[in-house]
Design an enzyme around this catalytic site. Structure first.
Site, PDB file in Angstrom:
ATOM      1  N   GLY A 183       0.967  -1.200  -0.212  1.00  0.00           N
ATOM      2  CA  GLY A 183      -0.045   0.021   0.096  1.00  0.00           C
ATOM      3  C   GLY A 183       0.954   1.360  -0.084  1.00  0.00           C
ATOM      4  O   GLY A 183       0.560   2.263  -0.646  1.00  0.00           O
TER       5      GLY A 183
ATOM      6  N   GLY B 293       1.107   4.021  -3.555  1.00  0.00           N
ATOM      7  CA  GLY B 293       0.073   5.241  -3.271  1.00  0.00           C
ATOM      8  C   GLY B 293      -1.159   5.175  -3.005  1.00  0.00           C
ATOM      9  O   GLY B 293      -2.157   5.771  -3.436  1.00  0.00           O
ATOM     10  N   LEU B 294      -1.422   4.127  -2.370  1.00  0.00           N
ATOM     11  CA  LEU B 294      -2.727   4.076  -1.642  1.00  0.00           C
ATOM     12  C   LEU B 294      -3.131   4.792  -0.395  1.00  0.00           C
ATOM     13  O   LEU B 294      -4.124   4.794   0.577  1.00  0.00           O
ATOM     14  CB  LEU B 294      -3.102   2.603  -1.483  1.00  0.00           C
ATOM     15  CG  LEU B 294      -3.217   1.612  -2.546  1.00  0.00           C
ATOM     16  CD1 LEU B 294      -3.870   0.192  -2.238  1.00  0.00           C
ATOM     17  CD2 LEU B 294      -4.483   2.134  -3.570  1.00  0.00           C
ATOM     18  N   GLY B 295      -2.196   5.747  -0.070  1.00  0.00           N
ATOM     19  CA  GLY B 295      -2.576   6.915   0.974  1.00  0.00           C
ATOM     20  C   GLY B 295      -1.948   6.602   2.231  1.00  0.00           C
ATOM     21  O   GLY B 295      -2.718   6.945   3.331  1.00  0.00           O
ATOM     22  N   SER B 296      -0.761   5.918   2.446  1.00  0.00           N
ATOM     23  CA  SER B 296      -0.361   5.904   3.811  1.00  0.00           C
ATOM     24  C   SER B 296       0.094   6.920   4.804  1.00  0.00           C
ATOM     25  O   SER B 296      -0.307   7.071   5.956  1.00  0.00           O
ATOM     26  CB  SER B 296       1.020   4.987   3.790  1.00  0.00           C
ATOM     27  OG  SER B 296       2.011   5.561   3.306  1.00  0.00           O
ATOM     28  N   SER B 297       0.210   8.149   4.249  1.00  0.00           N
ATOM     29  CA  SER B 297       0.514   9.412   4.861  1.00  0.00           C
ATOM     30  C   SER B 297      -0.691   9.725   5.730  1.00  0.00           C
ATOM     31  O   SER B 297      -0.600   9.996   7.141  1.00  0.00           O
ATOM     32  CB  SER B 297       0.998  10.672   4.379  1.00  0.00           C
ATOM     33  OG  SER B 297       1.556  10.260   2.937  1.00  0.00           O
ATOM     34  N   ALA B 298      -1.761   9.665   4.816  1.00  0.00           N
ATOM     35  CA  ALA B 298      -3.258  10.291   5.752  1.00  0.00           C
ATOM     36  C   ALA B 298      -3.703   9.267   6.488  1.00  0.00           C
ATOM     37  O   ALA B 298      -3.988   9.274   7.635  1.00  0.00           O
ATOM     38  CB  ALA B 298      -4.335  10.412   4.565  1.00  0.00           C
TER      39      ALA B 298
ATOM     40  N   ASP C 215      -8.039  12.361   1.213  1.00  0.00           N
ATOM     41  CA  ASP C 215      -7.298  10.891   1.552  1.00  0.00           C
ATOM     42  C   ASP C 215      -7.456  10.914   3.450  1.00  0.00           C
ATOM     43  O   ASP C 215      -7.892   9.624   3.654  1.00  0.00           O
ATOM     44  CB  ASP C 215      -5.932  10.839   1.331  1.00  0.00           C
ATOM     45  CG  ASP C 215      -5.136  12.124   1.434  1.00  0.00           C
ATOM     46  OD1 ASP C 215      -5.721  13.347   2.092  1.00  0.00           O
ATOM     47  OD2 ASP C 215      -4.014  12.132   1.198  1.00  0.00           O
TER      48      ASP C 215
HETATM   49  O1  PMV Z   1      -1.717  11.044  -5.696  1.00  0.00           O
HETATM   50  P1  PMV Z   1      -2.765  10.757  -4.506  1.00  0.00           P
HETATM   51  O2  PMV Z   1      -3.387   9.424  -4.716  1.00  0.00           O
HETATM   52  O3  PMV Z   1      -2.508  11.259  -3.213  1.00  0.00           O
HETATM   53  O4  PMV Z   1      -4.017  11.699  -5.158  1.00  0.00           O
HETATM   54  C1  PMV Z   1      -4.039  13.002  -4.914  1.00  0.00           C
HETATM   55  C2  PMV Z   1      -5.471  13.859  -5.494  1.00  0.00           C
HETATM   56  C3  PMV Z   1      -5.151  15.053  -5.859  1.00  0.00           C
HETATM   57  O5  PMV Z   1      -6.572  15.802  -6.103  1.00  0.00           O
HETATM   58  C4  PMV Z   1      -4.209  15.427  -6.943  1.00  0.00           C
HETATM   59  C5  PMV Z   1      -4.560  15.900  -4.589  1.00  0.00           C
HETATM   60  C6  PMV Z   1      -5.455  16.028  -3.573  1.00  0.00           C
HETATM   61  O6  PMV Z   1      -4.995  16.207  -2.419  1.00  0.00           O
HETATM   62  O7  PMV Z   1      -6.702  15.827  -3.574  1.00  0.00           O
END
Ligand code: PMV
Length: 332
Positions: free
Chosen positions: A105, A109-114, A156
């Site tokens: 994950g 890029g499935l969002g681990s920081s959030a 996220d």
């Molecule tokens: O790259 P990801 O999966 O973190 O998505 C970013 C989405 C954006 O709309 C480009 C940025 C945001 O914070 O909404």
């Protein structure tokens, strides 16, 4: 009454996938995001110093949370602790251990920081017996993410805290009724830097603000129709809207003149999915790399997955529409 001292509290928060509306959501429009089963866990326990343990990232060390410049492996967790302690005037140190359950994950890029931020705040609120609403936890987590990465819509964070599938506009998550989503997810093999891409798009908007305003309004219209398609379980309509959204993302003038925030590899995975019978397919997130998503009828999902693999992608099996951040366990 003296508060009961907890030994350890563990919380878990899901990852996310953008279904519709990336980029436009940064500029005040709506998007639709679903929480996915790529969770991150954070455990809080008493300690005589603020100590951070992110073993899967090779970090295990005391950190001064009065600072604002943290080692990058633990920046989100450390800022979460700093913000939480400041909010509630807490000085008692804790030890925070974080781990990504589906290690993949983090890389795709499935969002681990959030997710790590959300899990840390949920665990801290339980550990310190602070009764926070979901919206309060979301707001503190969103502030934390902005403190660290400066840019972002918070979509996220909303997925990590609320879970499920959400219509989301900056700061305002609205849960959607959605039972199933037949997504097939393909990873391009190329990690993308969301912050860099968002900045490149911002630069391009400065040169052509009216052009982008038009694109964002079109995306917003697609998102609102997407909400209706999800609520009426009209998957074919949702797929068509994904295709329309992808078409607009190609019209961005940056990072690529010819295909906007898309890329050659994203385009070939999207084409493969559509040729194999998906209702719709698009990039998900900032673009350039990371993941694409496709929506397919159940009987076609296997052939769509095979086609994505043949086109050079890696299929990520991961449930969508999963619950938001929650306490996993407590020991004392
Ligand atoms: O790259 P990801 O999966 O973190 O998505 C970013 C989405 C954006 O709309 C480009 C940025 C945001 O914070 O909404």
């Amino acid at each position: 009454m003296k508060a009961h001292k907890k030994e350890m509290v563990t919380a878990q928060a899901p990852g996310k996938l953008m279904l519709l509306g990336e980029h436009a959501v940064v500029y005040g429009r709506n998007c639709i995001v679903t929480a996915v089963d790529a969770p991150v866990r954070a455990s809080v326990s008493p300690s005589d110093e603020f100590y951070f343990d992110a073993r899967d990232l090779g970090f295990s060390q005391a950190v001064d949370v009065r600072e604002s410049d943290f080692p990058k492996q633990v920046a989100f967790a450390a800022f979460a602790v700093k913000n939480f302690c400041e909010r509630f005037s807490i000085t008692a140190p804790v030890r925070i251990a974080t781990e990504s359950i589906v290690t993949a994950g983090r890389k795709v890029g499935l969002g681990s920081s959030a997710s790590v931020t959300a899990a840390t705040i949920v665990a801290l609120s339980h550990f310190h017996s602070k009764n926070m609403s979901r919206q309060e936890m979301f707001e503190l987590a969103f502030k934390t993410v902005l403190d660290v990465q400066k840019v972002g819509s918070g979509f996220d964070v909303a997925a990590a805290i609320y879970g499920g599938t959400l219509l989301y506009r900056r700061g305002e998550p609205a849960p959607l009724k959605c039972d199933k989503l037949g997504l097939v997810i393909g990873y391009t093999g190329i990690p993308a830097s969301t912050v860099d891409i968002v900045r490149q798009v911002a630069e391009s908007i400065r040169n052509q603000p009216d052009y982008y305003e038009g694109l964002f309004d079109e995306i917003n219209r697609i998102v609102i129709n997407g909400k209706k398609a999800i609520e009426s379980e009209n998957w074919q309509a949702l797929g068509e809207l994904m295709n329309q959204n992808q078409e607009i993302l190609r019209k961005f003038r940056s990072p690529s003149e010819s295909c906007g925030v898309s890329s050659e590899i994203l385009e070939s995975l999207i084409k493969a999915a559509l040729d194999a019978g998906a209702y719709g397919a698009k990039l998900s997130g900032a673009g350039v790399g990371d993941c694409m998503i496709s929506l397919a009828p159940e009987e076609k999902q296997e052939s769509v997955a095979d086609a994505i693999t043949k086109a050079g992608g890696t299929v990520i099996s991961c449930l969508a529409n999963v619950p938001g951040a929650r306490i996993m366990g407590e020991g004392n």
